[in-house]
Design an enzyme around this catalytic site. Structure first.
Site, mmCIF file in Angstrom:
data_model
loop_
_atom_site.group_PDB
_atom_site.id
_atom_site.type_symbol
_atom_site.label_atom_id
_atom_site.label_comp_id
_atom_site.label_asym_id
_atom_site.label_seq_id
_atom_site.Cartn_x
_atom_site.Cartn_y
_atom_site.Cartn_z
ATOM 1 N N ALA A 54 29.585 -13.303 20.796
ATOM 2 C CA ALA A 54 29.243 -13.215 19.375
ATOM 3 C C ALA A 54 28.026 -14.063 19.030
ATOM 4 O O ALA A 54 27.455 -13.929 17.950
ATOM 5 C CB ALA A 54 30.431 -13.647 18.521
ATOM 6 N N GLY A 79 61.891 2.023 19.983
ATOM 7 C CA GLY A 79 60.817 1.375 19.220
ATOM 8 C C GLY A 79 59.478 2.084 19.322
ATOM 9 O O GLY A 79 58.454 1.572 18.874
ATOM 10 N N LYS A 100 43.085 9.656 10.637
ATOM 11 C CA LYS A 100 42.142 9.276 11.691
ATOM 12 C C LYS A 100 41.087 10.351 11.895
ATOM 13 O O LYS A 100 39.899 10.073 12.018
ATOM 14 C CB LYS A 100 42.900 9.011 12.990
ATOM 15 C CG LYS A 100 43.823 7.796 12.906
ATOM 16 C CD LYS A 100 44.786 7.754 14.090
ATOM 17 C CE LYS A 100 45.720 6.562 14.016
ATOM 18 N NZ LYS A 100 46.806 6.645 15.029
#
Lengths: 431, 431
Positions: B34, B189, B207
């Site tokens: 970064a 799950g 999306k």
């Protein structure tokens, strides 16, 4: 709108003219995405008279590409000459030294001199883009430099040479041998007249070296990529692999071990048929990235050719126009450390081995004994052909074993009287 | 090194804590990429006492996430609350209005209010990142916004919902029916207690809407995505598709016709087994981009879950720290035009149709006659089961035909006396 980005293109072959075509055909679209127009200020190539299918008459022609490096009318130089040395290297170095941004498709240059170029770019407050250097139709350089920035990358696997993948696919589909398929590919223009760079894995090694550098934050060292090509892969190997549920692919592999050491190779490997990477056929390229947060990511696309390579060059130009100035390999050159290279013999995995033997009783027992003595456990065996007159094949796959153990076993087995020729050894990669 | 990027994270569920974990675990690596450190200045969630597996005690806790929008100590707000309205929308709008960069994983918000948010970001000289909103483990937002900037995109196809792909894969592998597999997925799950958003295709539609907006430079209109889920797909359909050489996938499809009109849909489709997209199984996502220069590009990766989503959020934060400031959808909001929507009935292709019929002589002849009368040419027919007592299946695939013609034929066939129930119609996509 901001002032245009002025570019000079050096090299007007398939890719160079493709870039001109893309900029012309999509001028408005590209300007919208770049935030300003991208204008061709000059073009340069060796032979002005060469017939090209794009009209270049409206652009300033420069006979000596080297002049672009200090051309005051140019913001960015697009180097599409190729080669790790000579005019390409000189142009890129001088352009960076003059503070110009450089966009290149030159994998050999990056693999051989990437670290120097990264330092040079930084020193001069500019940068170097090279999306087109590997798998042109897949924006993998950007993905590794930016998209996976939150990950420690564990490994990169790539089908990086379309010519090799085409040949291997053709061999499987037609049952023909390497030489015949290569000849055919050359006739059709899918392989070069001098195919060595492709079929010996050199091109793939250049690309893998770049991907590994980006993935691991190391300095590129092309000499550390163990490289083997596809010319020794036989029609028999392909048939055996198919029977065992695998495809043979020339895979570039860059892996980082838990201790931070790194290993890089390009070699024919077996991959399972049912996987996405096993389904990558013909001239397509694929890159699989293993990130610790993102998980496994596979990208499949066209690796070479006019359109895909031009697409990659233009994406770089749009980044350049947008003022993107990331370090060349994603981190400051000062932070790129020399890699700690892992011992290749310490690598472990499953293997495919093909022995050609004289068909005598007890051969398999002898081979199996050597394997056992070297701590290599056999997973499956195929014995093909029964013919006391001629050599026959024994094919085996191993359980998880160390490369060094396999190499030692193969060397010993090679000395057995019944063995004719060198065994063919390939890694099995299951991801 | 430059001064740190200070962020505030709103929402500390699976993804929020995953982002904290990634920033902590890879702090140095991320700082190197970064160009400066990314520091968590504040965290906010509804319930401070909720048990979380990441230690948050060293971060400033903010009870009201809304306060992050004007927090002077924060450069970028990470919105991980979710939902198209309510606190998520208010936070994102206010943060942008205060000139802060926003990073979000919120697909519903983008699909419903993307155009407004793009204008708002621009007006305030900031931007909005949303890599995590679609296929988290695949950097597809970046690829469409930047990597394919040199292309006119013709189409985007996506397997965008891991729950649906998991269910369809399980149905095929176990032969069980939708309801049983869903129940099982919920127990494990892999599916929510209230599964509607996933299985009805709503999540995939959000999306797809985002991907189509980026690909075509249009304004997002979620209402224009024709959406069908997977709950009507039967074990019999899956078995028939397998027999015909296909897999059933919930595919998001955004296509741009030559006249510039656009069509978007989410629906179960048949894709060939041998293709890379056909090999995408289980919870994996995949996105295929058709660019006019790059050619076809397929990316496969994990779509959801803590790691992949955190990976995407961190990549956005790194872009933000690097000062990347592209327009939200890659082009200036003023250049985003309302789409010209194509007539869905004009779409043409191959189709799979499954009729349940009473097993009487002449049924197939009647069906075939209706097809012929509607100009639909049949490619193959499977008749399964011979049982005069119970309904049996007639399955057919068509040659290239117009959707409107197929719909008309199915409506007429539905009225035949021998037909029981509604025919199941699915597109066959071969790429």
């Amino acid at each position: 709108m901001n002032k245009p980005l002025r570019i000079g293109i050096a090299g007007l072959g398939t890719v160079g003219t493709g870039v001109v075509q893309a900029l012309r055909q999509h001028g408005d679209l590209i300007a919208a995405r770049a935030g300003r127009r991208i204008e061709i200020a000059a073009v340069a190539a060796r032979d002005k008279k060469k017939k090209r299918d794009v009209d270049l008459s409206s652009y300033r022609w420069v006979d000596d590409a080297a002049a672009l490096a200090k051309d005051k009318d140019i913001d960015a130089v697009v180097e599409l000459i190729g080669g790790a040395e000579g005019p390409a290297r000189a142009l890129v170095e001088n352009a960076l030294d003059n503070g110009k941004t450089v966009v290149t498709a030159n994998k050999a240059l990056l693999a051989h001199h990437g670290y120097d170029l990264a330092q040079r770019a930084e020193r001069n407050g500019t940068t170097l883009f090279y999306e087109a250097s590997a798998a042109g139709g897949i924006p993998i350089i950007k993905a590794l430099r930016e998209g996976f920035a939150g990950n420690e990358i564990r490994a990169v696997y790539g089908i990086l040479n379309g010519t090799c993948n085409y040949i291997l696919t053709e061999m499987r589909e037609t049952g023909r041998d390497f030489a015949a398929v290569l000849k055919d590919a050359q006739d059709k223009g899918y392989a070069e007249a001098d195919p060595a760079t492709d079929i010996d894995g050199i091109d793939a090694a250049h690309k893998l070296c770049i991907l590994g550098t980006l993935a691991f934050g190391i300095r590129p060292e092309i000499g550390r990529v163990r490289t083997a090509g596809i010319s020794a892969v036989t029609a028999a190997d392909i048939a055996h692999a198919t029977e065992l549920g695998y495809r043979i692919k020339l895979l570039g592999i860059a892996q980082r071990h838990d201790d931070g050491s790194v290993v890089q190779s390009v070699e024919p490997c077996l991959v399972p048929v049912g996987t996405t990477i096993g389904a990558v056929e013909g001239v397509f390229n694929a890159v699989l990235v293993e990130g610790d947060f993102a998980g496994n990511n596979l990208s499949v696309g066209r690796g070479a050719g006019r359109g895909p390579t031009a697409s990659a060059v233009v994406a770089d130009l749009v980044d350049c126009a947008q003022g993107l100035k990331r370090p060349v390999f994603g981190i400051a050159a000062a932070q790129m450390k020399p890699a700690k290279w892992a011992d290749p013999g310490a690598a472990a995995g499953h293997f495919y081995i093909h022995f050609i033997v004289k068909d005598r009783p007890g051969v398999l027992a002898d081979i199996a004994a050597v394997m056992r003595d070297n701590d290599v456990s056999i997973e499956s065996v195929l014995q093909r052909g029964r013919n006391p007159e001629n050599p026959v094949s024994i094919v085996m796959t191993t359980h998880h074993a160390k490369r060094a153990a396999i190499d030692a076993a193969c060397a010993q087995i090679g000395k057995l009287k019944a063995i004719t020729g060198k065994p063919c050894l390939m890694r099995i990669e299951t991801f």
